[in-house]
Design a protein around this motif. Structure first.
Motif, PDB file in Angstrom:
ATOM      1  N   GLY A 232       0.813  -1.215   0.000  1.00  0.00           N
ATOM      2  CA  GLY A 232       0.000   0.000   0.000  1.00  0.00           C
ATOM      3  C   GLY A 232       0.841   1.257   0.000  1.00  0.00           C
ATOM      4  O   GLY A 232       0.498   2.249  -0.660  1.00  0.00           O
ATOM      5  N   TYR A 308      -3.274  -4.497  -9.217  1.00  0.00           N
ATOM      6  CA  TYR A 308      -2.443  -3.373  -8.769  1.00  0.00           C
ATOM      7  C   TYR A 308      -2.123  -2.466  -9.959  1.00  0.00           C
ATOM      8  O   TYR A 308      -2.323  -1.248  -9.909  1.00  0.00           O
ATOM      9  CB  TYR A 308      -1.168  -3.962  -8.180  1.00  0.00           C
ATOM     10  N   SER A 327      -8.655  -1.023  -3.802  1.00  0.00           N
ATOM     11  CA  SER A 327      -7.731  -1.268  -2.688  1.00  0.00           C
ATOM     12  C   SER A 327      -8.226  -2.403  -1.806  1.00  0.00           C
ATOM     13  O   SER A 327      -7.444  -3.246  -1.348  1.00  0.00           O
ATOM     14  CB  SER A 327      -7.560   0.006  -1.852  1.00  0.00           C
ATOM     15  N   VAL A 362      -2.821   2.643   2.004  1.00  0.00           N
ATOM     16  CA  VAL A 362      -2.984   3.576   0.880  1.00  0.00           C
ATOM     17  C   VAL A 362      -3.439   4.939   1.378  1.00  0.00           C
ATOM     18  O   VAL A 362      -2.907   5.986   0.972  1.00  0.00           O
ATOM     19  CB  VAL A 362      -3.983   3.015  -0.148  1.00  0.00           C
TER      20      VAL A 362
END
Length: 427
Positions: A232, A308, A327, A362
């Protein structure tokens, strides 16, 4: 005073209903894409680059403030530099409409994006409009309206009122009087209740069955949290570098000089990733995550990497889109992979920990991440584990990257005072 409060509550309900309508549109758009993709596997190779290019052209031409997630725009609107007309660069009813339509088109195109970040800007635009109906002596600031609207967007999008409250405290509020404003909390709860009214109390991903909870969970859980934090943090740093426009590589130069062509190339690359993954990387990742939690899906070992990259390209292209849902999908798949590698019996537990960990890494908002995941999966037996995973992952991420949304908000503020309002680097 009471008239002002009534206006706030009425617009909070309207903001919640707007997000509910946006959710309905987004889900039907994504369903239509998957129906198209199943009938014509090659269709996304044409439809996706064409749609991405059109979305970016419309965004840069008519609504540059709608580009990107929407959370940085709301954060920028809360800064002292954004006063008067400058605030309309970031939140307005025009941007609310544009964000709704363009993000829906992005999901109709099958891009790896989420609707939750855009819901923040959409709801904030509705709430900010309430100032036009406010009595002069109501003493309710624009900042309070923006905070209530942004947090209401999270509450209604995820059907998690507590998550909306924590998002307001952790991400949007900077001053003590903003954190303690009870009217703001009431507005968030009212907006969240609109989502509950539309979708009931059903959890976003269902109920997680926790089995064999004990010492055997410690090592896999730590691996999930650390892996989520590293992945992340790198993702956050990659987004900041990509969207800042400061790189001098060939692709960054193409993005600055020909954003529509660049968007088409990104759309083509995302379509290729989707074909390679048999369609797994298309869309928000919600269906994939739910299938993993219900143990009805065998995830490819390459899913985390492909999703990703697809999410990064979708964001880098400059379309109005969020990263919350992708995410969660990436974090959930990472937890599932570690469950397989460690032979841990109860994979859904590690999937939930991965969701909380990656989202926290993230956003670097661990409390918001853990509450959202807890409410989404009805995993109250995992409260302490979810909190620990989110805090550890966020701590690891802070060693790798600056906070994502404040960094992007600073880029948004560069648009204040500029005449063109076409800066793609602030997406």
């Amino acid at each position: 005073m009471w008239t002002g409060r009534g206006v706030v509550i009425a617009f909070a309900a309207l903001a919640g209903l707007t997000v509910v309508a946006f959710t309905w549109l987004a889900e039907h758009a994504l369903g239509a894409f998957f129906g198209f993709q199943k009938s014509f596997w090659w269709g996304p190779l044409v439809w996706m680059p064409l749609s991405t290019a059109c979305i970016v052209w419309l965004t840069t031409r008519f609504a540059p403030g709608a580009a990107g997630s929407g959370i940085p725009q709301v954060m920028a609107a809360l800064e002292p530099q954004a006063t008067g007309g400058a605030r309309r660069l970031f939140v307005s009813m025009k941007l609310t409409l544009a964000k709704t339509l363009l993000t829906t088109w992005g999901l109709l195109a099958g891009l790896s994006i989420g609707r939750e970040g855009p819901s923040v800007q959409i709801a904030a635009g509705v709430m900010h409009h309430a100032r036009l109906w406010m009595p002069k002596r109501a003493h309710i600031s624009d900042h309070s309206l923006l905070i209530a609207g942004g947090a209401a967007g999270i509450a209604a999008a995820f059907n998690t009122p507590l998550g909306g409250v924590m998002f307001a405290i952790e991400e949007l509020s900077k001053r003590a009087e903003q954190r303690s404003n009870s009217l703001v909390l009431v507005a968030i709860i009212v907006a969240g209740l609109m989502g509950v009214s539309a979708y009931g109390n059903a959890s976003y991903f269902g109920i997680i069955r926790v089995e064999g909870f004990g010492p055997a969970l410690v090592l896999p859980a730590v691996l999930v949290a650390i892996s989520s934090g590293v992945a992340g943090g790198l993702f956050s740093r990659l987004l900041i570098v990509s969207l800042s426009g400061s790189s001098s590589d060939r692709l960054s130069r193409l993005r600055r000089s020909s954003p529509v062509i660049f968007a088409a190339l990104c759309g083509l690359a995302i379509a290729i990733l989707g074909v390679v993954s048999n369609g797994e990387t298309y869309g928000s990742g919600y269906a994939h995550n739910r299938a993993m939690l219900e143990n009805t899906n065998d995830t490819s070992p390459l899913y985390v990497l492909l999703k990703y990259v697809a999410t990064w390209l979708s964001t880098w292209a400059g379309v109005p889109a969020g990263v919350f849902a992708p995410s969660l999908a990436i974090g959930g798949a990472l937890g599932n992979d570690i469950a397989q590698w460690t032979a841990y019996a109860n994979a859904p537990t590690l999937i939930a920990l991965g969701m909380a960990g990656f989202l926290a890494a993230v956003t670097q908002a661990p409390l918001t991440a853990f509450i959202i995941v807890m409410e989404m999966v009805d995993g109250h037996a995992l409260v302490l584990s979810l909190m620990a995973s989110a805090l550890l992952a966020s701590g690891v991420s802070r060693l790798i990257s600056a906070p994502l949304y404040p960094s992007l908000a600073a880029l948004q503020l560069l648009r204040v005072g500029k005449s063109g309002q076409t800066d793609q680097g602030s997406a």
